[in-house]
Write an enzyme that holds these catalytic residues in place. Structure first.
Site, PDB file in Angstrom:
ATOM      1  N   GLU A 332       0.848  -1.201   0.000  1.00 35.58           N
ATOM      2  CA  GLU A 332       0.000   0.000   0.000  1.00 35.58           C
ATOM      3  C   GLU A 332       0.879   1.244   0.000  1.00 35.58           C
ATOM      4  O   GLU A 332       1.886   1.299   0.701  1.00 35.58           O
ATOM      5  CB  GLU A 332      -0.906  -0.050   1.242  1.00 35.58           C
ATOM      6  N   CYS A 407     -13.134  -1.237  -9.379  1.00 33.43           N
ATOM      7  CA  CYS A 407     -14.262  -0.308  -9.336  1.00 33.43           C
ATOM      8  C   CYS A 407     -14.411   0.374 -10.698  1.00 33.43           C
ATOM      9  O   CYS A 407     -15.104   1.378 -10.810  1.00 33.43           O
ATOM     10  CB  CYS A 407     -14.075   0.722  -8.227  1.00 33.43           C
TER      11      CYS A 407
HETATM   12  N1  SAH Z   1      -8.228  -3.257  -0.562  1.00 27.47           N
HETATM   13  C1  SAH Z   1      -8.517  -2.120   0.289  1.00 27.47           C
HETATM   14  C2  SAH Z   1      -8.282  -0.751  -0.368  1.00 27.47           C
HETATM   15  C3  SAH Z   1      -8.675  -0.593  -1.781  1.00 27.47           C
HETATM   16  S1  SAH Z   1      -8.662   1.094  -2.348  1.00 27.47           S
HETATM   17  C4  SAH Z   1      -9.932  -2.223   0.817  1.00 27.47           C
HETATM   18  O1  SAH Z   1     -10.694  -3.091   0.411  1.00 27.47           O
HETATM   19  O2  SAH Z   1     -10.292  -1.438   1.696  1.00 27.47           O
HETATM   20  C5  SAH Z   1      -7.177   1.199  -3.253  1.00 27.47           C
HETATM   21  C6  SAH Z   1      -5.950   1.445  -2.390  1.00 27.47           C
HETATM   22  O3  SAH Z   1      -4.820   1.510  -3.270  1.00 27.47           O
HETATM   23  C7  SAH Z   1      -5.951   2.756  -1.618  1.00 27.47           C
HETATM   24  O4  SAH Z   1      -5.679   2.472  -0.265  1.00 27.47           O
HETATM   25  C8  SAH Z   1      -4.791   3.568  -2.240  1.00 27.47           C
HETATM   26  O5  SAH Z   1      -4.111   4.353  -1.303  1.00 27.47           O
HETATM   27  C9  SAH Z   1      -3.906   2.488  -2.780  1.00 27.47           C
HETATM   28  N2  SAH Z   1      -3.039   2.835  -3.936  1.00 27.47           N
HETATM   29  C10 SAH Z   1      -3.290   3.686  -4.952  1.00 27.47           C
HETATM   30  N3  SAH Z   1      -2.301   3.670  -5.865  1.00 27.47           N
HETATM   31  C11 SAH Z   1      -1.381   2.766  -5.415  1.00 27.47           C
HETATM   32  C12 SAH Z   1      -0.134   2.280  -5.940  1.00 27.47           C
HETATM   33  N4  SAH Z   1       0.348   2.737  -7.086  1.00 27.47           N
HETATM   34  N5  SAH Z   1       0.523   1.336  -5.233  1.00 27.47           N
HETATM   35  C13 SAH Z   1       0.034   0.876  -4.059  1.00 27.47           C
HETATM   36  N6  SAH Z   1      -1.144   1.307  -3.527  1.00 27.47           N
HETATM   37  C14 SAH Z   1      -1.845   2.224  -4.189  1.00 27.47           C
END
Ligand code: SAH
Length: 450
Positions: A332, A407
């Site tokens: 993350e 999404c």
């Molecule tokens: N799986 C989690 C969050 C999904 S939302 C749940 O179900 O609650 C997508 C997440 O990806 C967010 O927390 C965002 O901060 C993270 N994110 C966005 N771009 C990213 C990247 N390039 N590498 C790693 N994480 C990323």
């Protein structure tokens, strides 16, 4: 292409689709027009408001023949409000449309055939499902942003929010009136209160109220705290967040706890999550549980697997999967989210998870180089989907299964195409309705190694 169509032209058309922005899609001699104020199946007379090379925008002048799927909106402000785009369309039709959207994107963009696409899992009662609200406060209005605009529709009510959130909006409106506390002007960058943000736990009813203010000074703060405590004992946490920037971002970096706890606890199934004011947490807890259960089923875990959970947020899905896996590694990019994830693992006494902070596209190739193995990779990227480095790493890792939560069906289809050209087979897609009334579509997909 169509020379007879110019700004101001009036025409008649049937609405054959809804765009990703929620506009009705009509065709005139094959030329696409995106039309406001019309829903799927309506025949309307409309006027062109803007013409581009390959498409145009229009607005409905009259609904000549209403769609048989048209319903009376259950929201007083849905014509103006930008929150929901499908309030005029029956819920059954909304669901059908979302499943179709997934099918179309997978065929058209993903060039995928022979994929089992299930009907979307809808909500029993598609109202009052959100656990979070962000309510802009302007000079003269409190409510929600209008479609494609920064002006505010004045309202205390919102059918997708909890009653308790509506009560908070009313209370703060009363407070501002009684003590003459001003709302924020985007024009002058002046005024006190910019946003009201609420989070509510559906399991306990406990609430967090965040007041986003333009400067550190919040006049009559003590009176406000007293009012909330007296009228809404379920509010366990009041936070003042300061955002002085001229920006579209809702919250600033600084949080001051002005009453109670600094975090709120919410649940998905039996798992507890401590959520900070700025952390991402799934907004529809009921459907999230169904989504996670489906992801768990697709992962087919037996207890001895190594799982990578990429884009792990505050670790909610990682922890959910960890009970059935040997070890889960989360990746993350947001530092606070990783901190929350670690804290949540501890809170739930889970020891077989580890979180890496950084981008998926930098960390995953590194794990690959170091010779890490994964049996299952779970992906849950933001709307833009996965970077190609992430997909290439997965191809190298060659896990038995990939479970992809998305999404955005268009970027999902693009990424599935790439994986299916490189040693994987897309097996099953399950759409889940997390955002009833809006055009957004969530899916979980099972992909297997060939
Ligand atoms: N799986 C989690 C969050 C999904 S939302 C749940 O179900 O609650 C997508 C997440 O990806 C967010 O927390 C965002 O901060 C993270 N994110 C966005 N771009 C990213 C990247 N390039 N590498 C790693 N994480 C990323």
């Amino acid at each position: 292409m169509n020379d007879n169509l110019n700004k101001g032209s009036v025409f008649e058309t049937k609405i054959i689709d809804i765009s990703h922005e929620g506009k009705g899609v009509g065709k005139i001699d094959g030329f696409t027009v995106f039309i406001d104020g019309a829903t799927l199946g309506d025949t309307v007379s409309a006027e062109i408001t803007k013409k581009k090379k390959n498409f145009a925008f229009g607005k409905t002048l009259e609904i000549i023949k209403p769609s048989r799927h048209r319903v009376k909106s259950n929201c007083k402000v849905s014509d103006d409000c930008g929150g929901c785009q499908l309030r005029d369309l029956s819920y059954e039709k909304q669901l059908e449309m979302k499943t179709d959207k997934v099918k179309n994107d997978l065929e058209r963009i993903g060039k995928l055939e022979d994929v089992e696409i299930h009907d979307i899992i809808g909500m029993d009662k598609p109202i009052r499902y959100r656990n979070k609200a962000q309510v802009p406060v302007g000079e003269n209005h409190i409510g929600f942003y209008k479609k494609g605009s920064n002006s505010i529709v004045d309202t205390d009510e919102c059918v997708i929010q909890s009653k308790s959130t509506e009560n908070v909006i009313k209370l703060i409106r009363d407070f501002m009136k009684k003590y003459d506390v001003s709302g924020y002007s985007r024009r002058t960058n002046k005024g006190t209160i910019r946003h009201i943000v609420t989070r509510v736990s559906f399991k306990t009813g406990d609430m967090m109220v965040i007041l986003v203010t333009n400067s550190p000074k919040l006049p009559h703060k003590e009176e406000l705290i007293q009012m909330i405590r007296k009228e809404m004992p379920k509010v366990k946490s009041i936070i003042q967040n300061v955002n002085s920037e001229k920006t579209n971002l809702v919250m600033g970096d600084k949080n001051k706890i002005i009453y109670g706890h600094g975090k709120i606890i919410d649940y998905i199934g039996d798992l507890q999550f401590k959520i900070s004011p700025n952390s991402f947490f799934q907004v529809n807890p009921k459907q999230t549980q169904l989504l996670y259960e489906k992801a768990l089923k697709f992962a087919g875990l037996k207890g001895n697997e190594i799982v990578f959970d990429i884009y792990s947020g505050i670790g909610s899905l990682s922890l959910f999967l960890s009970k059935k896996a040997k070890k889960v590694y989360g990746v993350e990019v947001v530092k606070e989210a990783v901190e929350d994830a670690n804290e949540n693992a501890e809170l739930n006494k889970i020891n077989n998870v580890e979180f890496f902070e950084g981008t998926a596209e930098s960390i995953l190739p590194k794990l690959c180089e170091e010779g890490e193995q994964a049996d299952v990779v779970v992906l849950d990227p933001p709307r833009k989907g996965c970077e190609v480095e992430v997909l290439d790493s997965i191809i190298k890792l060659a896990p038995e299964k990939v479970v992809y939560i998305s999404c955005n069906p268009s970027t999902l289809a693009r990424d599935l195409k790439y994986l299916s050209e490189n040693g994987f087979v897309v097996k099953e897609v399950q759409p889940v309705d997390m955002f009833a009334g809006s055009v957004h579509v969530e899916t979980v997909t099972l992909i297997e190694k060939k």
